[in-house]
Design a protein around this motif. Structure first.
Motif, PDB file in Angstrom:
ATOM      1  N   ILE A 115     129.121  42.359 -55.489  1.00  0.00           N
ATOM      2  CA  ILE A 115     128.297  43.232 -56.337  1.00  0.00           C
ATOM      3  C   ILE A 115     126.869  43.155 -55.820  1.00  0.00           C
ATOM      4  O   ILE A 115     126.109  42.251 -56.165  1.00  0.00           O
ATOM      5  N   THR A 116     126.507  44.092 -54.961  1.00  0.00           N
ATOM      6  CA  THR A 116     125.255  44.026 -54.215  1.00  0.00           C
ATOM      7  C   THR A 116     124.410  45.293 -54.298  1.00  0.00           C
ATOM      8  O   THR A 116     123.352  45.367 -53.687  1.00  0.00           O
ATOM      9  N   GLY A 117     124.891  46.289 -55.024  1.00  0.00           N
ATOM     10  CA  GLY A 117     124.184  47.571 -55.064  1.00  0.00           C
ATOM     11  C   GLY A 117     124.545  48.497 -53.921  1.00  0.00           C
ATOM     12  O   GLY A 117     123.889  49.528 -53.727  1.00  0.00           O
ATOM     13  N   LYS A 118     125.588  48.162 -53.173  1.00  0.00           N
ATOM     14  CA  LYS A 118     125.983  48.990 -52.034  1.00  0.00           C
ATOM     15  C   LYS A 118     126.359  50.399 -52.506  1.00  0.00           C
ATOM     16  O   LYS A 118     127.067  50.565 -53.485  1.00  0.00           O
ATOM     17  N   GLY A 119     125.840  51.394 -51.775  1.00  0.00           N
ATOM     18  CA  GLY A 119     126.115  52.775 -52.121  1.00  0.00           C
ATOM     19  C   GLY A 119     125.210  53.342 -53.187  1.00  0.00           C
ATOM     20  O   GLY A 119     125.415  54.475 -53.639  1.00  0.00           O
ATOM     21  N   VAL A 120     124.190  52.582 -53.587  1.00  0.00           N
ATOM     22  CA  VAL A 120     123.259  53.012 -54.630  1.00  0.00           C
ATOM     23  C   VAL A 120     121.867  53.149 -54.031  1.00  0.00           C
ATOM     24  O   VAL A 120     121.406  52.260 -53.299  1.00  0.00           O
ATOM     25  N   GLY A 121     121.177  54.233 -54.325  1.00  0.00           N
ATOM     26  CA  GLY A 121     119.819  54.442 -53.855  1.00  0.00           C
ATOM     27  C   GLY A 121     118.785  54.056 -54.900  1.00  0.00           C
ATOM     28  O   GLY A 121     118.916  54.423 -56.071  1.00  0.00           O
ATOM     29  N   ILE A 122     117.790  53.297 -54.481  1.00  0.00           N
ATOM     30  CA  ILE A 122     116.639  52.957 -55.331  1.00  0.00           C
ATOM     31  C   ILE A 122     115.410  53.616 -54.733  1.00  0.00           C
ATOM     32  O   ILE A 122     115.118  53.425 -53.548  1.00  0.00           O
ATOM     33  N   ALA A 123     114.703  54.398 -55.527  1.00  0.00           N
ATOM     34  CA  ALA A 123     113.456  55.021 -55.086  1.00  0.00           C
ATOM     35  C   ALA A 123     112.283  54.276 -55.699  1.00  0.00           C
ATOM     36  O   ALA A 123     112.341  53.867 -56.866  1.00  0.00           O
ATOM     37  N   ILE A 124     111.235  54.102 -54.924  1.00  0.00           N
ATOM     38  CA  ILE A 124     110.043  53.388 -55.391  1.00  0.00           C
ATOM     39  C   ILE A 124     108.810  54.228 -55.082  1.00  0.00           C
ATOM     40  O   ILE A 124     108.696  54.795 -53.994  1.00  0.00           O
ATOM     41  N   ILE A 125     107.912  54.312 -56.043  1.00  0.00           N
ATOM     42  CA  ILE A 125     106.585  54.898 -55.836  1.00  0.00           C
ATOM     43  C   ILE A 125     105.576  53.775 -56.003  1.00  0.00           C
ATOM     44  O   ILE A 125     105.518  53.138 -57.055  1.00  0.00           O
ATOM     45  N   VAL A 172     117.485  41.649 -55.927  1.00  0.00           N
ATOM     46  CA  VAL A 172     118.584  41.736 -56.887  1.00  0.00           C
ATOM     47  C   VAL A 172     119.740  42.565 -56.330  1.00  0.00           C
ATOM     48  O   VAL A 172     120.903  42.268 -56.588  1.00  0.00           O
ATOM     49  N   ALA A 173     119.435  43.615 -55.585  1.00  0.00           N
ATOM     50  CA  ALA A 173     120.467  44.517 -55.045  1.00  0.00           C
ATOM     51  C   ALA A 173     120.344  44.594 -53.535  1.00  0.00           C
ATOM     52  O   ALA A 173     119.838  45.563 -52.972  1.00  0.00           O
ATOM     53  N   PRO A 174     120.816  43.571 -52.800  1.00  0.00           N
ATOM     54  CA  PRO A 174     120.518  43.425 -51.371  1.00  0.00           C
ATOM     55  C   PRO A 174     121.212  44.408 -50.437  1.00  0.00           C
ATOM     56  O   PRO A 174     120.955  44.371 -49.230  1.00  0.00           O
ATOM     57  N   GLU A 175     122.071  45.284 -50.957  1.00  0.00           N
ATOM     58  CA  GLU A 175     122.671  46.295 -50.098  1.00  0.00           C
ATOM     59  C   GLU A 175     122.368  47.713 -50.587  1.00  0.00           C
ATOM     60  O   GLU A 175     122.936  48.675 -50.076  1.00  0.00           O
ATOM     61  N   ALA A 176     121.466  47.843 -51.539  1.00  0.00           N
ATOM     62  CA  ALA A 176     121.055  49.167 -51.996  1.00  0.00           C
ATOM     63  C   ALA A 176     120.196  49.835 -50.925  1.00  0.00           C
ATOM     64  O   ALA A 176     119.588  49.173 -50.078  1.00  0.00           O
ATOM     65  N   LEU A 177     120.130  51.156 -50.965  1.00  0.00           N
ATOM     66  CA  LEU A 177     119.299  51.931 -50.047  1.00  0.00           C
ATOM     67  C   LEU A 177     117.923  52.147 -50.656  1.00  0.00           C
ATOM     68  O   LEU A 177     117.782  52.278 -51.877  1.00  0.00           O
ATOM     69  N   LEU A 178     116.898  52.222 -49.800  1.00  0.00           N
ATOM     70  CA  LEU A 178     115.526  52.347 -50.263  1.00  0.00           C
ATOM     71  C   LEU A 178     114.932  53.691 -49.863  1.00  0.00           C
ATOM     72  O   LEU A 178     114.944  54.075 -48.693  1.00  0.00           O
ATOM     73  N   TYR A 179     114.403  54.403 -50.848  1.00  0.00           N
ATOM     74  CA  TYR A 179     113.631  55.630 -50.656  1.00  0.00           C
ATOM     75  C   TYR A 179     112.242  55.355 -51.231  1.00  0.00           C
ATOM     76  O   TYR A 179     112.127  54.919 -52.381  1.00  0.00           O
ATOM     77  N   TYR A 180     111.198  55.613 -50.453  1.00  0.00           N
ATOM     78  CA  TYR A 180     109.874  55.097 -50.842  1.00  0.00           C
ATOM     79  C   TYR A 180     108.789  56.150 -50.611  1.00  0.00           C
ATOM     80  O   TYR A 180     108.729  56.774 -49.546  1.00  0.00           O
ATOM     81  N   ILE A 181     107.941  56.330 -51.624  1.00  0.00           N
ATOM     82  CA  ILE A 181     106.738  57.145 -51.501  1.00  0.00           C
ATOM     83  C   ILE A 181     105.532  56.280 -51.832  1.00  0.00           C
ATOM     84  O   ILE A 181     105.501  55.602 -52.869  1.00  0.00           O
ATOM     85  N   ALA A 182     104.545  56.276 -50.938  1.00  0.00           N
ATOM     86  CA  ALA A 182     103.266  55.625 -51.201  1.00  0.00           C
ATOM     87  C   ALA A 182     102.272  56.684 -51.641  1.00  0.00           C
ATOM     88  O   ALA A 182     102.120  57.721 -50.990  1.00  0.00           O
ATOM     89  N   ASP A 183     101.596  56.439 -52.752  1.00  0.00           N
ATOM     90  CA  ASP A 183     100.674  57.446 -53.292  1.00  0.00           C
ATOM     91  C   ASP A 183      99.582  56.772 -54.104  1.00  0.00           C
ATOM     92  O   ASP A 183      99.648  55.580 -54.417  1.00  0.00           O
TER      93      ASP A 183
END
Length: 396
Positions: A115-125, A172-183
């Motif tokens: 249970i690692t977050g695989k296949g789940v996208g996390i977006a961060i601003i 916490v979710a070491p296999e989740a995908l990261l989408y990131y916007i800096a603003d």
């Protein structure tokens, strides 16, 4: 320019505006820029009053810390900090750093179960990111910048929140995908700064649009923003509307939202100096609100809050792809990505889960906690989240 992970080679997109984004919207696989690492100490900057205790990248080899043991336990440092040979015997920065790597609350046991977050996208601003850090670089699916963030060096904040959410060894979710916007969080600088949430609102809409182009196994399920605002803050209406649009589109939004019913119950907690991050007996009230608990001013004094790890955490550092920082005090900025990471685990276990269902399960399975200041003074301060029980609850 820093080296980008190999799987991203050839996917650079340098727009006419540098990192201003393209008229057609965001594209997965785009890394618009590689912000420069920061390897200098704020203690050496005459223009910054870093205060005592920010020892990141500092050369302390000639410093005498005799009689300052308690102060040392309240300091921040990193893997580039150079310590004197005669540190107080009870202060072990390597041990603190190692304990801080563990996301706590039994999360690593869940990782061992797949249970690692695989296949789940996390977006961060957030602020500018060190895009090639080993904690998340190989899973960074998008990095885009807007406004003055497009000129900044890598920030302390960005790598920290990304690694807390989904770092390979600290997240916490070491296999989740990261989408990131800096603003930016507004306009102007220092005394002339004006907070304006409309920039973040536009970024939320960008993620909603991006998500429509992503395939299953890549989709964004949660947006993490370590910021808060009040109803009278400029751009608040735009933010409220954008958050609702995201949630309507199936994307949870976690932020420092005391007036948001889905976020109001959450808070961060502390830990003993060398306490086990997985042992409830080693948890403590959070450093920034502990005094409010004892004075009766803490809003969770009746024990209703959901508590996750916050203080004494080790995170990715902006000082280099393999560098780490230890923060004795976290603040709510560190709780938000932790919650986002846990929700990513829930999405892996139950793909159709909503954040409201996740919150209900967290409240149903959390365990009350209190602290005794004397034999007669007990102070309840919330309920610790139980990730394993939460996920089991979602599956019943």
């Amino acid at each position: 320019m820093k080296k980008i992970p190999l799987f991203l080679a050839g996917l650079f997109l340098l727009t006419l505006n540098g990192c201003g984004g393209s008229p057609g919207g965001l594209n997965a696989g785009t890394i618009c820029r590689s912000p420069e690492a920061v390897t200098s100490s704020l203690m050496d900057d005459p223009n910054v009053d870093a205060g005592w205790g920010d020892f990141r990248c500092a050369d302390l080899r000639e410093t005498d810390f005799s009689g300052l043991l308690d102060d040392l336990f309240a300091c921040d440092f990193d893997t580039k900090t150079q310590w004197p040979a005669n540190l107080p015997e009870d202060f072990d920065p390597a041990a603190l750093m190692e304990l801080g790597r563990d996301p706590g609350l039994g999360v690593r046991a869940l990782h061992a179960q797949g249970i690692t977050g695989k296949g789940v996208g996390i977006a961060i601003i957030d602020q500018a990111l060190l895009v090639d850090h080993q904690e998340y670089g190989d899973r960074l699916r998008l990095y885009q910048e807007y406004h003055s963030a497009a000129k900044d060096s890598a920030s302390m904040h960005g790598p920290a929140v990304a690694s807390i959410a989904l770092g390979e060894t600290v997240g916490v979710a070491p296999e989740a995908l990261l989408y990131y916007i800096a603003d930016d969080l507004g306009t102007g600088t220092e005394k002339n700064f004006v907070r304006d949430m409309s920039y973040y609102a536009a970024d939320i809409d960008r993620f909603i649009q991006l998500n429509e182009t992503l395939s299953d196994g890549e989709k964004i399920r949660v947006i993490s923003m370590s910021v808060g605002y009040m109803p009278d803050t400029k751009g608040a209406e735009e933010m409220d509307a954008a958050i609702q649009r995201a949630r309507a589109a199936g994307i949870a939004v976690v932020w420092v939202g005391s007036h948001d019913p889905l976020m109001e119950p959450w808070m961060g907690m502390g830990r003993r100096r060398y306490g086990d991050p997985n042992n409830r007996g080693d948890f403590r009230p959070g450093a920034f609100w502990e005094d409010l608990l004892y004075s009766g001013e803490f809003r969770g004094a009746e024990g209703s809050l959901l508590l996750v790890p916050m203080d004494r955490r080790t995170t990715a550092s902006p000082a280099g792809p393999s560098e780490y920082a230890y923060f004795s005090e976290g603040g709510t900025s560190w709780t938000v990505p932790w919650i986002a990471g846990l929700y990513a685990l829930a999405c892996q276990v139950k793909p159709d889960v909503t954040f409201a269902e996740f919150l209900d399960a967290a409240q149903a399975t959390a365990e009350p906690i209190s602290i005794w200041r004397s034999e007669t003074e007990e102070f309840p301060y919330g309920k610790t989240v139980n990730p394993a029980a939460l996920l089991e609850e979602l599956n019943t």
